[in-house]
Enzyme design. Sequence first.
Site, PDB file in Angstrom:
ATOM      1  N   ARG A 290       0.779  -1.354  -0.115  1.00 48.63           N
ATOM      2  CA  ARG A 290      -0.232  -0.132  -0.166  1.00 48.63           C
ATOM      3  C   ARG A 290       1.099   1.578   0.072  1.00 48.63           C
ATOM      4  O   ARG A 290       1.499   1.094   1.250  1.00 48.63           O
ATOM      5  CB  ARG A 290      -1.336   0.721   1.439  1.00 48.63           C
TER       6      ARG A 290
ATOM      7  N   GLU B 233      -3.249  -0.173   8.276  1.00 55.43           N
ATOM      8  CA  GLU B 233      -2.071  -0.087   9.224  1.00 55.43           C
ATOM      9  C   GLU B 233      -2.467  -0.664  10.323  1.00 55.43           C
ATOM     10  O   GLU B 233      -3.682   0.039  10.503  1.00 55.43           O
ATOM     11  CB  GLU B 233      -2.427   2.159   8.706  1.00 55.43           C
TER      12      GLU B 233
HETATM   13  O1  IFM Z   1       2.824   7.645  10.173  1.00 52.98           O
HETATM   14  C1  IFM Z   1       1.255   7.775  10.424  1.00 52.98           C
HETATM   15  C2  IFM Z   1       0.423   7.021   9.022  1.00 52.98           C
HETATM   16  O2  IFM Z   1       0.884   8.688   7.716  1.00 52.98           O
HETATM   17  C3  IFM Z   1      -0.562   7.451   8.641  1.00 52.98           C
HETATM   18  N1  IFM Z   1      -0.968   6.633   9.949  1.00 52.98           N
HETATM   19  C4  IFM Z   1      -0.656   6.579  11.276  1.00 52.98           C
HETATM   20  C5  IFM Z   1       0.594   6.374  11.402  1.00 52.98           C
HETATM   21  C6  IFM Z   1       1.705   6.742  12.698  1.00 52.98           C
HETATM   22  O3  IFM Z   1       1.789   7.738  13.109  1.00 52.98           O
END
Ligand code: IFM
Length: 453
Positions: free
Chosen positions: A77, A359
């Site tokens: 991703r 994420e």
């Molecule tokens: O690094 C960030 C990412 O860009 C977006 N979600 C959270 C991550 C950690 O803070």
Amino acid sequence: MATQHFPEGFLWGAATSSYQIEGAWQEDGKGESIWDCFAHTPGKIIDGSNGDVACDHYHRWQDDIALMKGLGLHAYRFSIAWPRILPQGVGAANQPGIDFYSRLVDGLLEAGITPFATLYHWDLPQAIQERGGWPQRFAAEAFVEYADVITRALGDRVKHWITHNEPWCSGLLSHQIGEHAPGWRDWYAGLAASHHILLSHGWAVPVIRRNSPDAEVGVTLNFTVATTAVRTPENLAAVRVFDGYFNRWFLDPVYGRRYPADMVYAYQKAGVLPASGLDFVVDGDLEAIAAHTDFLGVNYYSRAVLKAAADGESFPVDDPEHATLERTDMGWEIYPQGLYDLLCRLHFEYQPAKLYVTENGASYADAPGVDGRVHDTRRIDYLRAHFIKAREAMAAGAPLAGYFVWSLMDNFEWAKGYTERFGSVWVDYETQVRILKDSALWYQQVIADNAVG
Ligand code: IFM
């Protein structure tokens, strides 16, 4: 703990974003973004750094794909920098910028890695900002133009599209709290920005579908699981408000429920919204935002343990006394159960067709030791615990189809600059040498086994 097997076809991936890794901030016709501008403003980034070079991925993408292939990743991703495609935000397209992503996508496909492209991970063209940015409706129209150009170019090969990453961040963290670009502190502007971001998502969905037949299209939201340790009516109300502010404000309209009425009322009462309410919402907007999506991207890191403010009126406050002491270097509490709770809640309350964890990961500073290796055992523990909770949520019915570790490599962590390291791969920013951390080797084995022990 018995080994947990994942279903065949489960997608294991890793994630990054353009500004955080690419560098090459002025190359090949790229326009300036709000993050170029913000990071170049003294005092905005904790270590005074910026993304001018970052991980130099713009020049090293082939080596980075080789790393991914070596790890056995099924999917990657990444995000596309809007100002590389349309340097002025709208109008003339920049072919070298398009070519960069086209080569990246071809390289991924050749390596057998499925590309998941995010259209917006916060690097708004500065030219759009100068016309008012996301608080203006015009920004949503501009986004659709950009989405059209890039999905026409890549839509034959990219079959997984994420319109936006974390609208709470690009809407509120950026315009209400002011920690991210463009650094505003205006709650009303934050809500207007959030609305136009969601609107641009809804408007872009049919455009992407037209340009990328058979593609899956979705949006990624970030969630904080809100809870209280002392279940008084006041504290429970505080949890509801936080959940409304952070989670429901974005989820509800995407799933056709309009903006949460309790929050609209609370914002009116607090003077954040005028008595007339959501005056930036135009007829048809909510229908557009509720466009059917194929999946929901879920970003999860931690939870919030809350209590009511002492005056009983103000925004809920943190209750650190009742949170556990286990925290990552970001200061975020480690709470894997929250991922289970979240995936089940999303499934049972909102029924997304499919879920991906787009994420999840942890910041730890572990550096290469005398043996040249990075023994980031705390990251392994963090990921293992979350993978297991994700598997349990699947067993409970959550339609989770894949998991992207944040992040493939250490990178520019926004207002924290290079002081936080989320990578599975260590990056030496001086030499750009990459070293697979122990967690990367561990993840390689998880992928190979399709199981976590
Ligand atoms: O690094 C960030 C990412 O860009 C977006 N979600 C959270 C991550 C950690 O803070």
